[in-house]
Design an enzyme around this catalytic site. Structure first.
Site, PDB file in Angstrom:
ATOM      1  N   HIS A  69       0.797  -1.240   0.000  1.00  0.00           N
ATOM      2  CA  HIS A  69       0.000   0.000   0.000  1.00  0.00           C
ATOM      3  C   HIS A  69       0.827   1.286   0.000  1.00  0.00           C
ATOM      4  O   HIS A  69       0.273   2.369  -0.140  1.00  0.00           O
ATOM      5  CB  HIS A  69      -0.950   0.026   1.205  1.00  0.00           C
ATOM      6  CG  HIS A  69      -0.264   0.403   2.487  1.00  0.00           C
ATOM      7  ND1 HIS A  69       0.460  -0.497   3.223  1.00  0.00           N
ATOM      8  CD2 HIS A  69      -0.172   1.583   3.149  1.00  0.00           C
ATOM      9  CE1 HIS A  69       0.942   0.102   4.293  1.00  0.00           C
ATOM     10  NE2 HIS A  69       0.579   1.370   4.268  1.00  0.00           N
TER      11      HIS A  69
HETATM   12  C1  UD1 Z   1      -2.259   6.000   5.137  1.00  0.00           C
HETATM   13  C2  UD1 Z   1      -0.999   6.612   5.740  1.00  0.00           C
HETATM   14  C3  UD1 Z   1       0.102   5.571   5.773  1.00  0.00           C
HETATM   15  C4  UD1 Z   1      -0.355   4.294   6.466  1.00  0.00           C
HETATM   16  C5  UD1 Z   1      -1.654   3.796   5.840  1.00  0.00           C
HETATM   17  C6  UD1 Z   1      -2.180   2.625   6.621  1.00  0.00           C
HETATM   18  C7  UD1 Z   1      -0.686   9.021   5.317  1.00  0.00           C
HETATM   19  C8  UD1 Z   1       0.040  10.028   4.530  1.00  0.00           C
HETATM   20  N1  UD1 Z   1      -0.545   7.740   4.954  1.00  0.00           N
HETATM   21  O1  UD1 Z   1      -1.952   5.649   3.795  1.00  0.00           O
HETATM   22  O2  UD1 Z   1       1.201   6.090   6.486  1.00  0.00           O
HETATM   23  O3  UD1 Z   1       0.629   3.319   6.320  1.00  0.00           O
HETATM   24  O4  UD1 Z   1      -2.625   4.852   5.875  1.00  0.00           O
HETATM   25  O5  UD1 Z   1      -3.067   1.860   5.872  1.00  0.00           O
HETATM   26  O6  UD1 Z   1      -1.370   9.358   6.248  1.00  0.00           O
HETATM   27  N2  UD1 Z   1      -9.185   4.648   0.481  1.00  0.00           N
HETATM   28  C9  UD1 Z   1     -10.418   4.062   0.369  1.00  0.00           C
HETATM   29  N3  UD1 Z   1     -11.095   3.773   1.518  1.00  0.00           N
HETATM   30  C10 UD1 Z   1     -10.602   4.022   2.762  1.00  0.00           C
HETATM   31  C11 UD1 Z   1      -9.345   4.627   2.863  1.00  0.00           C
HETATM   32  C12 UD1 Z   1      -8.635   4.928   1.712  1.00  0.00           C
HETATM   33  O7  UD1 Z   1     -10.895   3.805  -0.735  1.00  0.00           O
HETATM   34  O8  UD1 Z   1     -11.282   3.725   3.747  1.00  0.00           O
HETATM   35  C13 UD1 Z   1      -8.421   4.941  -0.764  1.00  0.00           C
HETATM   36  C14 UD1 Z   1      -8.716   6.318  -1.326  1.00  0.00           C
HETATM   37  O9  UD1 Z   1      -8.682   6.215  -2.725  1.00  0.00           O
HETATM   38  C15 UD1 Z   1      -7.529   7.124  -0.842  1.00  0.00           C
HETATM   39  C16 UD1 Z   1      -6.407   6.094  -0.838  1.00  0.00           C
HETATM   40  O10 UD1 Z   1      -7.017   4.874  -0.483  1.00  0.00           O
HETATM   41  O11 UD1 Z   1      -7.241   8.219  -1.666  1.00  0.00           O
HETATM   42  C17 UD1 Z   1      -5.284   6.405   0.117  1.00  0.00           C
HETATM   43  O12 UD1 Z   1      -5.773   6.621   1.454  1.00  0.00           O
HETATM   44  P1  UD1 Z   1      -4.951   7.557   2.472  1.00  0.00           P
HETATM   45  O13 UD1 Z   1      -5.544   7.466   3.818  1.00  0.00           O
HETATM   46  O14 UD1 Z   1      -4.763   8.907   1.906  1.00  0.00           O
HETATM   47  O15 UD1 Z   1      -3.519   6.908   2.465  1.00  0.00           O
HETATM   48  P2  UD1 Z   1      -3.054   5.409   2.722  1.00  0.00           P
HETATM   49  O16 UD1 Z   1      -2.367   4.912   1.528  1.00  0.00           O
HETATM   50  O17 UD1 Z   1      -4.189   4.613   3.256  1.00  0.00           O
HETATM   51  N1  UDP Z   2      -4.024  -5.244   8.632  1.00  0.00           N
HETATM   52  C1  UDP Z   2      -5.319  -5.739   8.774  1.00  0.00           C
HETATM   53  N2  UDP Z   2      -5.998  -6.098   7.636  1.00  0.00           N
HETATM   54  C2  UDP Z   2      -5.446  -6.012   6.398  1.00  0.00           C
HETATM   55  C3  UDP Z   2      -4.115  -5.520   6.272  1.00  0.00           C
HETATM   56  C4  UDP Z   2      -3.439  -5.125   7.419  1.00  0.00           C
HETATM   57  O1  UDP Z   2      -5.835  -5.845   9.879  1.00  0.00           O
HETATM   58  O2  UDP Z   2      -6.123  -6.343   5.413  1.00  0.00           O
HETATM   59  C5  UDP Z   2      -3.302  -4.827   9.851  1.00  0.00           C
HETATM   60  C6  UDP Z   2      -1.956  -5.452  10.048  1.00  0.00           C
HETATM   61  O3  UDP Z   2      -2.080  -6.698  10.694  1.00  0.00           O
HETATM   62  C7  UDP Z   2      -1.234  -4.404  10.883  1.00  0.00           C
HETATM   63  C8  UDP Z   2      -1.805  -3.115  10.385  1.00  0.00           C
HETATM   64  O4  UDP Z   2      -3.025  -3.442   9.734  1.00  0.00           O
HETATM   65  O5  UDP Z   2      -1.565  -4.539  12.253  1.00  0.00           O
HETATM   66  C9  UDP Z   2      -0.844  -2.486   9.417  1.00  0.00           C
HETATM   67  O6  UDP Z   2      -1.458  -1.445   8.760  1.00  0.00           O
HETATM   68  P1  UDP Z   2      -0.998  -0.943   7.330  1.00  0.00           P
HETATM   69  O7  UDP Z   2      -0.199  -1.985   6.654  1.00  0.00           O
HETATM   70  O8  UDP Z   2      -2.229  -0.463   6.668  1.00  0.00           O
HETATM   71  O9  UDP Z   2      -0.133   0.357   7.688  1.00  0.00           O
HETATM   72  P2  UDP Z   2       1.355   0.592   8.218  1.00  0.00           P
HETATM   73  O10 UDP Z   2       1.603  -0.282   9.377  1.00  0.00           O
HETATM   74  O11 UDP Z   2       2.279   0.344   7.065  1.00  0.00           O
HETATM   75  O12 UDP Z   2       1.334   2.045   8.562  1.00  0.00           O
END
Ligand code: UD1
Ligand code: UDP
Length: 353
Positions: free
Chosen positions: A203
């Protein structure tokens, strides 16, 4: 004491699951969900499964550019801080929700406590690295998960109120592993057998937003001759579709799953291939070899201890390590003793007497 906790993204719900109920034993906690993550399987499922208190506020900011998303959070947080007058604001990790929560508090002269402070990738192109550095520099109390994090802060001149309490995600794994065993049947539902599949998550913006990096990753997984389970983050799904990339039949693409299912899939996997911060650590906690598709990691101890290998997005390197990376070294206790949350509570009490 009144403590406002700001969370908004998936890993923060899991961290709060380890901390909120402990804080609430002695303090009034007000939980604010920024709405950064909002799909049911990116948000609601965690609150339900993990007994996280229902947020008192949901800002519903949704997705957007960094400026718009962070800015919208800040405006709404300011109004709530104004009304609630908290003694402390607690934030986790390195997301836009973290920075918004900390920055508004700092400007209003409300002390900030940062859980998971001090991590550095030394790659300032990452939005997370910017969020971490800024948050650490405006926090009053810094809770670090590792010794390396303490050193990083020292190198930036942050010496006061830094406490290595261990990692709240280690607390979470220890606490929820048994529940996962009782409640999750995902391994059999997906017709998987123990130690016979690879678990993958992707991601990171640096991987999804670059067609070549994402293409290399998907091609490596396609050509791996392994059964690969891939709970697909919505960000990644969007980019895979827009780049027109396809999966081979060896890859089981599923929707994002709850934490209990995730722990079960981790525990029964053969190896874990990921770009997630949290999943790298969980691989370590579960004694699974971790292949990290990034150019660097904040969790350097897992690499030094021999259980994590950094492969970037080089297709051959990913493939080679899927076959050959088999750690044998004994694991060190690098992330505390599983009581980080209790230690955090004690230190908050001492600091805000
Ligand atoms: C965010 C965090 C990242 C973290 C990740 C955990 C920032 C800059 N990034 O990244 O550090 O590792 O969360 O998962 O804060 N979207 C959906 N539904 C949702 C959420 C997101 O469709 O419920 C899609 C949208 O298209 C959105 C994209 O995912 O634009 C990215 O979501 P966003 O929260 O901006 O960043 P993450 O990649 O999730
Ligand atoms: N996780 C989850 N379901 C998923 C993918 C990840 O519960 O489908 C959990 C995972 O076990 C971990 C956390 O989400 O505890 C990690 O989040 P993510 O990878 O989104 O973000 P990061 O840790 O890189 O910020």
């Amino acid at each position: 004491m009144k403590i406002i906790t700001v969370i908004g993204a998936r890993p923060q719900f899991i961290k709060a699951a380890a901390v909120s109920n402990i804080i609430r034993k002695e303090h009034e906690e007000i939980l604010i969900h920024t709405g950064q993550h909002y799909d049911e399987n990116m948000s609601k499922i965690f609150f339900e499964e993990l007994n996280i208190p229902k947020p008192e506020y949901n800002l519903s900011v949704g997705s957007g550019g960094h400026g718009k998303q962070t800015g919208e959070m800040m405006g709404k947080l300011e109004a709530i801080y104004e009304r609630e007058k908290p003694d402390l604001v607690l934030v986790y990790g390195d997301t836009n929700s973290t920075l918004a929560g900390a920055l508004v508090a700092s400007k209003m002269l409300i002390p900030v406590a940062h859980i998971e402070a001090g991590l550095r990738s030394f790659n300032k192109n990452m939005p997370e690295e910017q969020n971490r550095i800024l948050t650490d520099h405006i926090s009053k109390i810094l809770f670090t998960p590792t010794e390396t994090a303490n050193k990083n802060l020292k190198n930036e001149g942050i010496n006061n109120n830094v406490y290595n309490v261990g990692d709240v995600m280690f607390d979470a794994v220890l606490h929820f592993k048994k529940l996962a065993k009782q409640k999750s049947s995902i391994v059999s539902e997906l017709n998987l057998t123990k130690n016979n599949y690879i678990l993958t998550t992707i991601h990171r913006a640096e991987n999804t937003n670059d067609i070549n990096r994402l293409k290399n990753i998907i091609e490596a997984l396609n050509e791996s001759n392994e059964t690969v389970v891939l709970p697909l983050h919505p960000r990644t799904k969007k980019y895979i579709e827009s780049y027109g990339l396809n999966f081979n039949n060896n890859i089981k693409v599923i929707e994002p799953i709850g934490y209990l299912d995730m722990l079960s899939l981790e525990e029964d996997s053969k190896k874990i291939v990921t770009d997630s911060g949290g999943v790298q650590k969980e691989a370590f906690f579960m004694n699974k070899p971790c292949i990290t598709m990034r150019d660097e990691t904040e969790w350097v101890e897992t690499v030094e201890n021999g259980w994590n290998v950094i492969v970037g997005t080089d297709k051959e390197k990913i493939l080679n390590n899927i076959v050959n990376f088999n750690p044998t070294t004994e694991q060190k206790q690098l992330f505390g003793d599983g009581n980080a949350a209790e230690k955090i509570l004690k230190i908050i009490n001492q600091n805000l007497k």
